[in-house]
Design a protein around this motif. Structure first.
Motif, PDB file in Angstrom:
ATOM      1  N   ILE A 246       0.828  -1.206   0.000  1.00  0.00           N
ATOM      2  CA  ILE A 246       0.000   0.000   0.000  1.00  0.00           C
ATOM      3  C   ILE A 246       0.869   1.265   0.000  1.00  0.00           C
ATOM      4  O   ILE A 246       0.518   2.274  -0.597  1.00  0.00           O
ATOM      5  N   ASP A 247       2.041   1.233   0.667  1.00  0.00           N
ATOM      6  CA  ASP A 247       2.898   2.427   0.750  1.00  0.00           C
ATOM      7  C   ASP A 247       3.829   2.585  -0.454  1.00  0.00           C
ATOM      8  O   ASP A 247       4.682   3.475  -0.471  1.00  0.00           O
ATOM      9  N   LEU A 255       3.684  -0.009  -7.014  1.00  0.00           N
ATOM     10  CA  LEU A 255       2.343   0.589  -7.050  1.00  0.00           C
ATOM     11  C   LEU A 255       1.921   0.925  -5.628  1.00  0.00           C
ATOM     12  O   LEU A 255       2.436   0.355  -4.667  1.00  0.00           O
ATOM     13  N   SER A 256       0.969   1.846  -5.483  1.00  0.00           N
ATOM     14  CA  SER A 256       0.506   2.169  -4.139  1.00  0.00           C
ATOM     15  C   SER A 256      -1.004   2.331  -4.118  1.00  0.00           C
ATOM     16  O   SER A 256      -1.642   2.550  -5.151  1.00  0.00           O
ATOM     17  N   ASP A 257      -1.533   2.200  -2.934  1.00  0.00           N
ATOM     18  CA  ASP A 257      -2.934   2.492  -2.621  1.00  0.00           C
ATOM     19  C   ASP A 257      -3.903   1.964  -3.695  1.00  0.00           C
ATOM     20  O   ASP A 257      -3.919   0.783  -3.966  1.00  0.00           O
ATOM     21  N   LYS A 258      -4.671   2.876  -4.309  1.00  0.00           N
ATOM     22  CA  LYS A 258      -5.741   2.448  -5.223  1.00  0.00           C
ATOM     23  C   LYS A 258      -5.227   1.832  -6.523  1.00  0.00           C
ATOM     24  O   LYS A 258      -6.000   1.272  -7.304  1.00  0.00           O
ATOM     25  N   SER A 298       2.089  -3.632  11.614  1.00  0.00           N
ATOM     26  CA  SER A 298       2.962  -3.163  10.525  1.00  0.00           C
ATOM     27  C   SER A 298       2.343  -1.950   9.825  1.00  0.00           C
ATOM     28  O   SER A 298       1.142  -1.876   9.617  1.00  0.00           O
ATOM     29  N   GLU A 299       3.186  -1.022   9.465  1.00  0.00           N
ATOM     30  CA  GLU A 299       2.723   0.212   8.811  1.00  0.00           C
ATOM     31  C   GLU A 299       2.987   0.127   7.316  1.00  0.00           C
ATOM     32  O   GLU A 299       4.104  -0.165   6.909  1.00  0.00           O
ATOM     33  N   GLY A 300       1.974   0.421   6.515  1.00  0.00           N
ATOM     34  CA  GLY A 300       2.206   0.605   5.087  1.00  0.00           C
ATOM     35  C   GLY A 300       2.258  -0.645   4.237  1.00  0.00           C
ATOM     36  O   GLY A 300       2.257  -0.570   3.022  1.00  0.00           O
ATOM     37  N   HIS A 301       2.275  -1.813   4.879  1.00  0.00           N
ATOM     38  CA  HIS A 301       2.405  -3.030   4.077  1.00  0.00           C
ATOM     39  C   HIS A 301       1.047  -3.426   3.475  1.00  0.00           C
ATOM     40  O   HIS A 301       0.934  -3.665   2.267  1.00  0.00           O
ATOM     41  N   PHE A 302       0.040  -3.479   4.338  1.00  0.00           N
ATOM     42  CA  PHE A 302      -1.255  -4.031   3.909  1.00  0.00           C
ATOM     43  C   PHE A 302      -2.346  -2.950   3.894  1.00  0.00           C
ATOM     44  O   PHE A 302      -2.213  -1.912   4.532  1.00  0.00           O
TER      45      PHE A 302
END
Ligand SMILES: [Fe+2]
Length: 334
Positions: A246-247, A255-258, A298-302
């Protein structure tokens, strides 16, 4: 000599070749290094790291800490399972594994020999898995955690498929969409069939070149599956994007987010969950509760919303009630 140690045993002068960090991407670069100062050693001892592999020929030894043999670890896990499930539940789950084994063996060995990854055997295998997950989800997930080195690829593919089927149903996907999720889980790592066995089963840290090769598996799997005209687009998408984060720190495209589809986000969660809850030659198996705690931290992984839903999906089906205390329906997993 390579030796696995606990993080509290770390001291200056050790030569670290691998780190068992539950949130580390297994295909992310891990460089061997000499632990030179007390500050760095203290940081390791205060971290989430579970264990480390040291090379005693290149640095100081600790004098203790032999790795747990795989057979011993699996034996103790098997007795845990027999406490958590009835004999019938275990038998049914084993039957599902044995019914899908020839289909997947043929599919994967065909790919290793340069052949195609066909949709039809994967679809038949998912039919069995989806049926078993209707009646007996926790037992199948529990048993697939007991992976020997030789069976890792087969059982990991089966487990990710089963987890994706289970999660898709929890999210109220229709049965056709659930089936496609299951096939995506089964084939997500098919690109690894094209990698040399020496890399996939190597103990300790991979070289930069080996790491770069492992990180091509999503693209190579995608290219392989794209040759099949009947392969659903979602299966291709999951294969290509299951290591994106996601991050934006994932691969192959960052790739990130959407930009990452819901199905690929689901696959990322199920893939890491199964890898963490399975024993490998270099790490013990984490319990589902430990795994979920670490993933939630965890931050930003999922995708955080999906991860919370995944947590709820497991808790809804897997109650910690042992079989002799159950009246009906409830399932147990440790
Ligand atoms: Fe993968």
């Amino acid at each position: 000599m390579l030796k696995r140690i606990k993080r509290h045993q770390v001291r200056v002068g050790m030569f670290i070749t691998d780190i068992e960090d539950p949130l580390r991407d297994e295909a992310a670069p891990m460089r061997s290094f000499l632990l030179k100062d007390e500050g760095a050693a203290a940081k390791v001892r205060a971290s989430n790291i579970i264990s480390l592999v040291i090379d005693t020929r290149r640095g100081v030894d600790v004098g203790t800490g032999r790795p747990l043999p795989e057979a011993q670890e699996n034996r103790s896990s098997l007795s845990d399972l027999s406490r958590a499930f009835t004999q019938t539940e275990i038998k049914e789950a084993l039957q599902t594994i044995e019914q899908t084994r020839p289909l997947l063996d043929t599919l994967f060995s065909n790919v290793r020999l340069g052949g195609a990854a066909r949709f039809e055997p994967a679809d038949r295998a998912v039919e069995q898995i989806a049926k078993s997950m209707e009646s007996n989800p926790a037992a199948l997930i529990g048993i697939t955690r007991l992976k020997t080195k030789d069976e890792y690829t087969f059982l990991h593919s089966l487990a990710v498929s089963a987890l994706m089927v289970h999660f898709g149903r929890f999210l109220k996907f229709d049965e056709q969409a659930v089936r496609i999720l299951g096939i995506s889980g089964l084939l997500h790592d098919v690109g690894k069939m094209l990698m040399p066995d020496a890399i996939l089963s190597k103990k300790g840290a991979l070289t930069d070149e080996e790491m770069a090769e492992v990180r091509t598996h999503p693209v190579r799997g995608y290219e392989l599956l794209s040759r099949q005209s009947d392969m659903p687009q979602i299966v291709l998408d999951v294969c290509l994007h299951h290591h994106e984060r996601i991050d934006g720190k994932g691969y192959p495209f960052g790739l990130s987010d959407k930009q990452i589809s819901t199905q690929a986000r689901i696959a990322a969660i199920c893939d890491v969950y199964d890898a963490m809850t399975s024993a490998r030659s270099y790490k013990r198996a984490w319990t589902p509760a430990e795994t979920l705690r670490m993933m939630l931290k965890s931050e930003g992984h999922f995708d955080r919303h999906l991860l919370a839903q995944f947590n709820a999906s497991l808790r809804a089906s897997f109650s910690p009630i042992p079989p002799n205390e159950r009246r009906s329906g409830a399932r147990a997993i440790q």
